[in-house]
Write a protein that holds these residues in place. Structure first.
Motif: not given
Length: 277
Positions: A144-155, A191-194
């Motif tokens: 679930l943590r991994v899935r939530r993290r994807m909210f920040l990294t999805r394209s 952080c570098a991804s913005g």
């Protein structure tokens, strides 16, 4: 609905100029996903020719918005329901997924969606004997943590996160030095991804302090913001009351002023990374 209302409108034409892709709309139409934001659904319905100012359309639009909110809150999170997951986590994660921006504070640990898989696994493994939970609960919590993290990294339409983390979270060793070093580097990359703005609240100096973790979820112009807090009993509480949102907004502003600026924060994290090496 697209084919029923505007049968000549293609997927490409339907999403032209809107903040989501043809693939997303296709998943929505086949029932495999829901639009994350109410504003996106309103824009799509307007593209279909529905007008909220017309009485004959207003009722249908509100009904569809209610369905969208319920689907966003419930659809995939049910797979992760477990003894180690707070009762309202499904509602929170559903809202978190559709948020435009999240402001979060945690004094002792890295915020959940910033955690690497190894860091999260170490935390859940540490809690397992205390909660007398089975091993399967650890894996569910980690995923679930991994899935939530994807909210920040999805394209497509990633959630923006402004996180303030207490210095103890960076000092407390979770899972060992290698896990901590990977956690530091991962946050630097985010952080570098913005997508992520990070501030550290130092332990030294006279600064504004708060003892509990919380988040403020900005849902855009269509819905009121929500505040989430963790209770002492390990439960999760949420509120959209203007007074509660106002208090925690001012609290976050005070923490922002007391914490290191983002650039100094990254220098601080890099220094800790070098100390572990």
């Amino acid at each position: 609905m697209r084919l029923a209302i505007r049968p000549t409108l293609t997927l490409e034409g339907a999403v032209d100029g809107l903040p989501f892709s043809e693939a997303t709309l296709q998943r929505v139409e086949t029932g495999n996903a829901s639009l994350r934001q109410a504003g996106h659904l309103r824009a799509l319905l307007a593209r279909y020719g529905l007008d909220e100012g017309k009485a004959e359309d207003a009722g249908l639009i509100q009904e569809l918005l209610a369905i969208q909110r319920e689907a966003a809150n419930e659809e995939w999170v049910a797979d992760f329901t477990d003894a180690m997951t707070p009762r309202l986590m499904g509602k929170f994660v559903g809202i978190e997924e559709g948020a435009r921006q999240i402001k979060a504070f945690h004094p002792l640990l890295w915020w959940g969606s910033l955690q690497t898989e190894a860091y999260a696994r170490a935390i859940f493994a540490m809690q397992q004997p205390v909660l007398e939970a089975p091993s399967e609960s650890v894996e569910l919590g980690v995923q679930l943590r991994v899935r939530r993290r994807m909210f920040l990294t999805r394209s497509e339409d990633p959630v923006k996160l402004h996180a303030i983390i207490g210095e103890p979270a960076l000092r407390h060793v979770i899972g060992g030095d290698e896990v901590m070093q990977a956690q530091f580097q991962d946050v630097i990359d985010l952080c570098a991804s913005g997508t992520v703005t990070l501030q550290v609240l130092p332990s030294t100096g006279v600064r504004y302090r708060f003892t509990g973790d919380f988040s403020i979820l900005d849902l855009g112009d269509e819905l009121p913001p929500q505040v989430q807090v963790d209770t002492a009993l390990g439960a999760l509480a949420m509120s959209g009351k203007p007074r509660d949102v106002g208090v925690f907004t001012r609290r976050f502003e005070a923490l922002t002023a007391s914490a290191l600026p983002p650039e100094e924060t990254l220098q601080f994290v890099r220094q800790l990374t070098r100390e572990i090496t």
